[in-house]
Scaffold this active site. Sequence first.
Site, PDB file in Angstrom:
ATOM      1  N   SER A 124       0.803  -1.226   0.000  1.00 23.25           N
ATOM      2  CA  SER A 124       0.000   0.000   0.000  1.00 23.25           C
ATOM      3  C   SER A 124       0.835   1.275   0.000  1.00 23.25           C
ATOM      4  O   SER A 124       0.340   2.340  -0.343  1.00 23.25           O
ATOM      5  CB  SER A 124      -0.944   0.015   1.207  1.00 23.25           C
ATOM      6  OG  SER A 124      -0.228   0.203   2.412  1.00 23.25           O
ATOM      7  N   LYS A 148       0.733   4.552   6.898  1.00 21.88           N
ATOM      8  CA  LYS A 148       0.284   5.386   5.779  1.00 21.88           C
ATOM      9  C   LYS A 148       0.948   6.750   5.895  1.00 21.88           C
ATOM     10  O   LYS A 148       1.620   7.064   6.873  1.00 21.88           O
ATOM     11  CB  LYS A 148      -1.236   5.570   5.800  1.00 21.88           C
ATOM     12  CG  LYS A 148      -2.064   4.299   5.884  1.00 21.88           C
ATOM     13  CD  LYS A 148      -2.023   3.487   4.615  1.00 21.88           C
ATOM     14  CE  LYS A 148      -2.856   2.198   4.754  1.00 21.88           C
ATOM     15  NZ  LYS A 148      -2.688   1.311   3.594  1.00 21.88           N
TER      16      LYS A 148
END
Length: 370
Positions: free
Chosen positions: A56, A144
């Site tokens: 990701s 993230k």
Amino acid sequence: MKLPFRSQKETEETVPFEKQLKSKAREWLDAIIFAVIAATIIRGLLFSAYAIPSGSMEGTLLTGDYLFVSKFAYGPRMPITPVSIPFLEARIGKDKFKTYWDGIQLPYFRLPGLGEVKRGDVVVFNYAPDAGNNPVDMRVHYIKRCLGIAGDTVSIVDSKVYINDKLFKNAPQTQTSYLVKTDGNGMNPELLKDLKIEVYHQLSLNDYIMIIPPDSYDDFKGRQNIRSLTEIISPKGLYDESIFPHNPAFRWNQDNFGPLKIPAKGWTVKLNDSTMALYGQAIEKYENNKISRSGNDVFINGKKADTYTFKMDYYWMMGDNRHNSEDSRFWGFVPEDHIVGEALIIWMSKDSSALLPDKIRWNRILRTIK
């Protein structure tokens, strides 16, 4: 009175052998206890090591990267669940055995740190909507990039992120997906590997969906068998039910989203159908309130409420691999009590698909994270 002199040999001979063994065992036990306590303090208050299990954050971070994460960057979070087995995940094994006891839960508290979460930081945090209902500090760890902080308004227009109506500059290695049309001669696997291109889906003999790093775009586009590359963007108004807040009143998708204001501590929001869809999860689940509805009326902890004032700051987190990241676009805000620390350094990187001696990515060791 003068004591009689004893040689070293005589002194040693007067200590029974069993006591010597016990003394050595005690020394080892003390050393082990000290090491565990020291490691626990360092891991709990200063640094932790984490591995990247998915793509990701590619191409900033690769699967198989091992990171040092500074907990001191934002202030160490004190344990909320103090009784747990050190160095283990919250649940292990096929049967998901719990490595903690939640009979004691302490209030959220964070020691002073070097600063606060900033836009652009790569942040490790506990996954807020953890389906396992684990305590906050025992929830799965995610990593993230923080794009929005408390009080910001986030919008996504044709895959471009705007914070407070200003275009947010992507990280250098942010990547997305493309529709790739070829002449049908197939793709060279070694070329794709060298250019770090992921084949996400093959639509037909000639057409593919691929995730292409920006550094590889021009090289790949110039190849003889490539007819065209078209960035894939979900059109505005196309409703995707997997996208937060999962409500058809907000016809949002991963490439066209918002505007949405990120809650800040002390911000008071008026409660109605729209704001309850956007902020109800944070009010009830993250700030530990009981919400009920009666017609158009909202009741918080049994009392009718027209407004709500937030108790915590929240953040908006997104992966650099924009079309292969489950992030805030899908599940919403990250509360401040879920923040673990800032990812600073890649200390080791292993490619599980490679053979020795290429298994170690030597060029990534001790690389700083940007």
